[in-house]
Design an enzyme around this catalytic site. Sequence first.
Site, PDB file in Angstrom:
ATOM      1  N   ASP A  55      59.791  52.903  62.802  1.00 31.95           N
ATOM      2  CA  ASP A  55      58.517  51.736  62.614  1.00 31.95           C
ATOM      3  C   ASP A  55      57.198  51.453  62.719  1.00 31.95           C
ATOM      4  O   ASP A  55      56.602  51.909  62.454  1.00 31.95           O
ATOM      5  CB  ASP A  55      59.382  50.899  64.387  1.00 31.95           C
TER       6      ASP A  55
ATOM      7  N   ASP B 201      60.551  50.958  68.772  1.00 36.04           N
ATOM      8  CA  ASP B 201      59.734  50.720  69.878  1.00 36.04           C
ATOM      9  C   ASP B 201      61.005  49.552  70.690  1.00 36.04           C
ATOM     10  O   ASP B 201      61.040  49.048  71.544  1.00 36.04           O
ATOM     11  CB  ASP B 201      59.045  49.866  70.190  1.00 36.04           C
TER      12      ASP B 201
ATOM     13  N   ASP C   8      65.201  49.025  66.064  1.00 33.60           N
ATOM     14  CA  ASP C   8      64.889  50.059  65.320  1.00 33.60           C
ATOM     15  C   ASP C   8      65.849  50.970  65.823  1.00 33.60           C
ATOM     16  O   ASP C   8      66.385  52.026  65.144  1.00 33.60           O
ATOM     17  CB  ASP C   8      63.855  50.949  66.139  1.00 33.60           C
TER      18      ASP C   8
ATOM     19  N   LYS D  90      68.491  48.299  58.202  1.00 32.05           N
ATOM     20  CA  LYS D  90      67.477  49.178  58.776  1.00 32.05           C
ATOM     21  C   LYS D  90      67.897  50.675  58.026  1.00 32.05           C
ATOM     22  O   LYS D  90      67.590  51.429  57.638  1.00 32.05           O
ATOM     23  CB  LYS D  90      66.684  49.599  59.591  1.00 32.05           C
TER      24      LYS D  90
END
Length: 264
Positions: free
Chosen positions: A23, A206, A210, A183
């Site tokens: 990320d 973070d 993610d 993602k």
Amino acid sequence: MDNLKRGVELINKLANIDAIATDVDGTITANRDGYFIPSEVIECIREIRKYNIMLIFVSANAFPVLYGLARYIGAKAIVSENGCIIASLNEHGREMNIYEICGRGYRELVSKIVSEMGDFLKESWQNDYRKYDFALIQKDNRVSHIELMQKIKKIVIKNGYDSKVNVNYSGYAFHITPKEGGKSVGLKKISEILGIELKNTLGIGDSYMDLEFIQLTGVKVAVRNADEDLKRNVDIITDEESGYGFAQICETIIDAKKLKLQSL
């Protein structure tokens, strides 16, 4: 003994890492409040290149933002707009192959949300450069993001978009993403294009958003100041925050590779 065995297994996995999927905001930046990238991050990216480790940015950021960053910092590929647009770059970053994962964006839905929640939300400046995933920024911190999320979802359902989009909160913005995006979808596709195995990829982030792509990777990492929901589901939590934690895990990978070379 179990912890020792697990530690040895992790070191072996780190020694075989071929790619880092990371990320951006809050992960390679100095903290979760700004955009400055520490020199330690730049240095560690330079070092991992010596070991032919590919760097992949996986982010909700707009494509132009990630492409500019990747081109100048030396990333091999990008997954932008929460997986809706991906690209691979050549060695010098001057040429790229772009692949669009999502079929269409729902800008009209974003307009409906802002028209009803303009006292609480505004469109991100990046929306002018987005095609599929649109971001909404919270204006009034007196209202919790959980409450705002509930209000946004009611508008989505009321207007008949609940089968077309997902609504998520990254810690920075609310995202309206087409169902076919994500993602994880973007990382799977770019991994196939690059010819890398996800089991030899390290994922780091973070935000709980993610976790979607990190859970696909062979080594799962959260920076120290990550969301608790992410930290509960990873192999490693760095000692340092954000970009300094990213630099730390890069150094650990390099150390593991050096140990492997010494044992040959």
